[in-house]
Design a protein around this motif. Structure first.
Motif, mmCIF file in Angstrom:
data_model
loop_
_atom_site.group_PDB
_atom_site.id
_atom_site.type_symbol
_atom_site.label_atom_id
_atom_site.label_comp_id
_atom_site.label_asym_id
_atom_site.label_seq_id
_atom_site.Cartn_x
_atom_site.Cartn_y
_atom_site.Cartn_z
ATOM 1 N N TYR A 75 0.830 -1.211 0.000
ATOM 2 C CA TYR A 75 0.000 0.000 0.000
ATOM 3 C C TYR A 75 0.863 1.258 0.000
ATOM 4 O O TYR A 75 0.529 2.255 -0.658
ATOM 5 C CB TYR A 75 -0.914 -0.001 1.224
ATOM 6 C CG TYR A 75 -2.140 -0.876 1.096
ATOM 7 C CD1 TYR A 75 -2.656 -1.217 -0.146
ATOM 8 C CD2 TYR A 75 -2.798 -1.360 2.230
ATOM 9 C CE1 TYR A 75 -3.778 -2.020 -0.266
ATOM 10 C CE2 TYR A 75 -3.923 -2.154 2.131
ATOM 11 C CZ TYR A 75 -4.407 -2.493 0.879
ATOM 12 O OH TYR A 75 -5.530 -3.288 0.767
ATOM 13 N N MET A 76 1.980 1.243 0.719
ATOM 14 C CA MET A 76 2.846 2.420 0.747
ATOM 15 C C MET A 76 3.452 2.686 -0.621
ATOM 16 O O MET A 76 3.564 3.843 -1.044
ATOM 17 C CB MET A 76 3.948 2.232 1.792
ATOM 18 C CG MET A 76 3.467 2.326 3.231
ATOM 19 S SD MET A 76 2.761 3.945 3.648
ATOM 20 C CE MET A 76 4.231 4.983 3.536
ATOM 21 N N THR A 77 3.843 1.645 -1.341
ATOM 22 C CA THR A 77 4.408 1.851 -2.684
ATOM 23 C C THR A 77 3.361 2.351 -3.661
ATOM 24 O O THR A 77 3.709 2.971 -4.679
ATOM 25 C CB THR A 77 5.002 0.535 -3.214
ATOM 26 O OG1 THR A 77 3.988 -0.468 -3.301
ATOM 27 C CG2 THR A 77 6.114 0.038 -2.295
ATOM 28 N N GLN A 78 2.079 2.119 -3.354
ATOM 29 C CA GLN A 78 0.993 2.596 -4.220
ATOM 30 C C GLN A 78 0.423 3.925 -3.733
ATOM 31 O O GLN A 78 -0.643 4.331 -4.186
ATOM 32 C CB GLN A 78 -0.117 1.547 -4.283
ATOM 33 C CG GLN A 78 0.284 0.264 -4.990
ATOM 34 C CD GLN A 78 -0.870 -0.720 -5.082
ATOM 35 O OE1 GLN A 78 -1.620 -0.929 -4.136
ATOM 36 N NE2 GLN A 78 -1.029 -1.329 -6.252
ATOM 37 N N ASP A 79 1.119 4.573 -2.803
ATOM 38 C CA ASP A 79 0.684 5.871 -2.280
ATOM 39 C C ASP A 79 -0.705 5.768 -1.651
ATOM 40 O O ASP A 79 -1.583 6.609 -1.889
ATOM 41 C CB ASP A 79 0.703 6.932 -3.384
ATOM 42 C CG ASP A 79 0.636 8.347 -2.812
ATOM 43 O OD1 ASP A 79 0.987 8.516 -1.630
ATOM 44 O OD2 ASP A 79 0.219 9.272 -3.541
ATOM 45 N N ARG A 80 -0.883 4.746 -0.814
ATOM 46 C CA ARG A 80 -2.131 4.556 -0.068
ATOM 47 C C ARG A 80 -1.794 4.500 1.425
ATOM 48 O O ARG A 80 -1.975 3.482 2.095
ATOM 49 C CB ARG A 80 -2.838 3.279 -0.515
ATOM 50 C CG ARG A 80 -3.238 3.285 -1.984
ATOM 51 C CD ARG A 80 -3.702 1.917 -2.457
ATOM 52 N NE ARG A 80 -4.827 1.421 -1.702
ATOM 53 C CZ ARG A 80 -5.380 0.198 -1.902
ATOM 54 N NH1 ARG A 80 -4.894 -0.585 -2.853
ATOM 55 N NH2 ARG A 80 -6.396 -0.198 -1.179
ATOM 56 N N PRO A 81 -1.263 5.602 1.980
ATOM 57 C CA PRO A 81 -0.774 5.556 3.367
ATOM 58 C C PRO A 81 -1.881 5.316 4.393
ATOM 59 O O PRO A 81 -1.618 4.709 5.434
ATOM 60 C CB PRO A 81 -0.126 6.929 3.561
ATOM 61 C CG PRO A 81 -0.788 7.808 2.544
ATOM 62 C CD PRO A 81 -1.070 6.924 1.366
ATOM 63 N N ALA A 82 -3.092 5.802 4.136
ATOM 64 C CA ALA A 82 -4.171 5.584 5.113
ATOM 65 C C ALA A 82 -4.479 4.102 5.254
ATOM 66 O O ALA A 82 -4.645 3.583 6.373
ATOM 67 C CB ALA A 82 -5.416 6.359 4.679
ATOM 68 N N ASP A 83 -4.560 3.400 4.105
ATOM 69 C CA ASP A 83 -4.789 1.949 4.157
ATOM 70 C C ASP A 83 -3.605 1.250 4.810
ATOM 71 O O ASP A 83 -3.777 0.296 5.582
ATOM 72 C CB ASP A 83 -5.014 1.398 2.749
ATOM 73 C CG ASP A 83 -6.291 1.914 2.115
ATOM 74 O OD1 ASP A 83 -7.239 2.210 2.879
ATOM 75 O OD2 ASP A 83 -6.354 2.030 0.880
ATOM 76 N N ALA A 84 -2.392 1.708 4.499
ATOM 77 C CA ALA A 84 -1.199 1.090 5.070
ATOM 78 C C ALA A 84 -1.161 1.260 6.586
ATOM 79 O O ALA A 84 -0.788 0.340 7.317
ATOM 80 C CB ALA A 84 0.050 1.691 4.439
ATOM 81 N N ALA A 85 -1.552 2.445 7.095
ATOM 82 C CA ALA A 85 -1.530 2.681 8.539
ATOM 83 C C ALA A 85 -2.451 1.710 9.264
ATOM 84 O O ALA A 85 -2.103 1.175 10.330
ATOM 85 C CB ALA A 85 -1.935 4.122 8.834
ATOM 86 N N LYS A 86 -3.639 1.458 8.697
ATOM 87 C CA LYS A 86 -4.571 0.518 9.325
ATOM 88 C C LYS A 86 -3.990 -0.898 9.329
ATOM 89 O O LYS A 86 -4.124 -1.637 10.319
ATOM 90 C CB LYS A 86 -5.900 0.537 8.581
ATOM 91 C CG LYS A 86 -6.641 1.868 8.662
ATOM 92 C CD LYS A 86 -7.912 1.848 7.828
ATOM 93 C CE LYS A 86 -8.626 3.187 7.864
ATOM 94 N NZ LYS A 86 -9.838 3.187 7.008
#
Length: 400
Positions: A160-171
């Motif tokens: 998720y972080m490599t896809q620029d989805r930090p909110a999903d990654a944080a969860k």
């Protein structure tokens, strides 16, 4: 999945055979019963014909008895070997009904309790993904199939972080920490994802996560890099330089991220100087520890050891973790020998000789090749890890 269902179908056929074979046997028994009834009817018809001929005077009593006996012999010959009919309490419909219900019930139970999704995922992961989106979908299905797998969650968060989805990654990283424990690396990844999910706004939550990570491991790279970024964004350029310099010390010389990190340090230095500040000199790096040790075997033990026995030479902290800080492995045939133990021989990056002021040298002979237990041992007195004078270590005592 085709091979899996073929195997399942084969096993199902084997199970159905135990139900259908008795039904087929009962049909054959029915045919035999029908043939026996036909033979009895023919016998009775033959006897009636003989009686008619006797009444008409064609046959006398002796001929009548001989004909009846002949008909009886023929009946016995035709019915010989026919088993007595078996009566089933269940009846014929029960096995047929079971043959229909077994596959239906088996399929229903497998769909409810089985792991067809995991089988399919195993097949998918055996083939390289064609795109990052495909990889993400696979990981999402893996997490859905194994919600208690911290490893699957961790890789999904990184994706998720490599896809620029930090909110999903944080969860996802939060779930990973809850499963795997509050490990420094996981806390650093969670803090980094939360920072970008919050629009690069620093918060008490992020500060607490990075503080906890660095308290457990002062060299945790993600937290150091994140604190440097936050300090740079907050125009605290000296702090950014300090954090990034600490991070540089942890990276291998050939790490590609060193170039970008050095660029960040240079930009922070320029901005600090432009604002009228002065870059503080970095504290002198602690010199790398290097102990030179001459190891020999006591004369009275030379007849009790074998040339192939393992010899473990290591240094451990007198006050600290029991694990060796640096180690070398030889054999008895190599003795006497001189070795060097230094930071480059560290068993773990965070456990270097130079990080501990006082150490003890140990040499152990282990016939089984186990570094933690052996037959004979030699130990030195505690000495400073910064010692440069050569040391002598003699293996002379039973290992207890």
């Amino acid at each position: 999945m085709i091979d899996f269902w073929l195997a399942a179908g084969l096993l199902l056929l084997v199970a159905l055979s135990f139900l259908l074979i008795p039904v087929l046997r009962s049909r054959r028994a029915q045919l035999e019963e029908d043939r026996t009834a036909l033979n009895v009817a023919l016998y009775q018809e033959r006897v009636a014909e003989l009686q008619t001929q006797q009444e008409e005077g064609v046959l006398d009593a002796a001929q009548m008895d001989a004909g009846r006996a002949e008909a009886a012999r023929e009946l016995l010959a035709d019915t010989e070997g026919v088993a007595a009919p078996r009566v089933s309490r269940l009846g014929k419909p029960a096995p047929l009904l079971a043959a229909v219900l077994v596959p239906v019930l088996a399929l229903g139970l497998y769909l409810h309790f089985g792991a067809s999704d995991k089988v399919e995922l195993t097949r998918e992961f055996s083939q390289p993904p064609q795109s990052m989106d495909e990889m993400t979908r696979r990981l999402e299905r893996a997490v859905a199939a194994q919600p208690d797998s911290a490893e699957a969650l961790y890789f999904l968060g990184r994706t998720y972080m490599t896809q620029d989805r930090p909110a999903d990654a944080a969860k996802i990283f939060e779930r990973t920490v809850n499963l795997a424990g509050r490990q420094p690396e996981l806390l650093g990844q969670w803090a980094q994802a939360q920072y970008f999910a919050d629009g690069k706004q620093w918060s008490e939550k992020i500060q607490a996560l990075t503080d906890e990570a660095l308290k457990a491991d002062p060299k945790e790279v993600t937290s150091l890099g994140l604190l440097g970024i936050a300090a740079f964004e907050g125009q605290r350029y000296q702090q950014a330089i300090d954090y990034w310099n600490r991070l540089m010390e942890q990276l291998p010389p050939d790490d590609q991220s060193r170039v970008a990190l050095q660029g960040g340090i240079s930009r922070a230095t320029e901005k600090l100087v432009a604002s009228g500040g002065k870059v503080a000199e970095a504290p002198a790096a602690k010199p790398a520890a290097r102990l030179k040790v001459h190891v020999d075997l006591a004369a009275e033990l030379k007849g009790k050891v074998q040339p192939g026995d393992s010899v473990f030479i290591f240094a451990r902290a007198t006050s600290g973790p029991p694990a060796p800080l640096a180690a070398k492995r030889l054999t008895v045939a190599d003795l006497p020998a001189t070795v060097e133990l230094g930071d480059a021989d560290a068993m773990m990056p965070q456990l270097k000789l130079s990080n501990f002021p006082e150490v003890q040298l140990v040499a152990r002979i282990s016939r089984a090749g186990q570094p933690t237990a052996g037959e004979w041992v030699g130990r030195s007195q505690p000495l400073a890890s910064s010692t440069t004078a050569p040391q002598t270590l003699t293996i002379d005592s039973p290992d207890k």
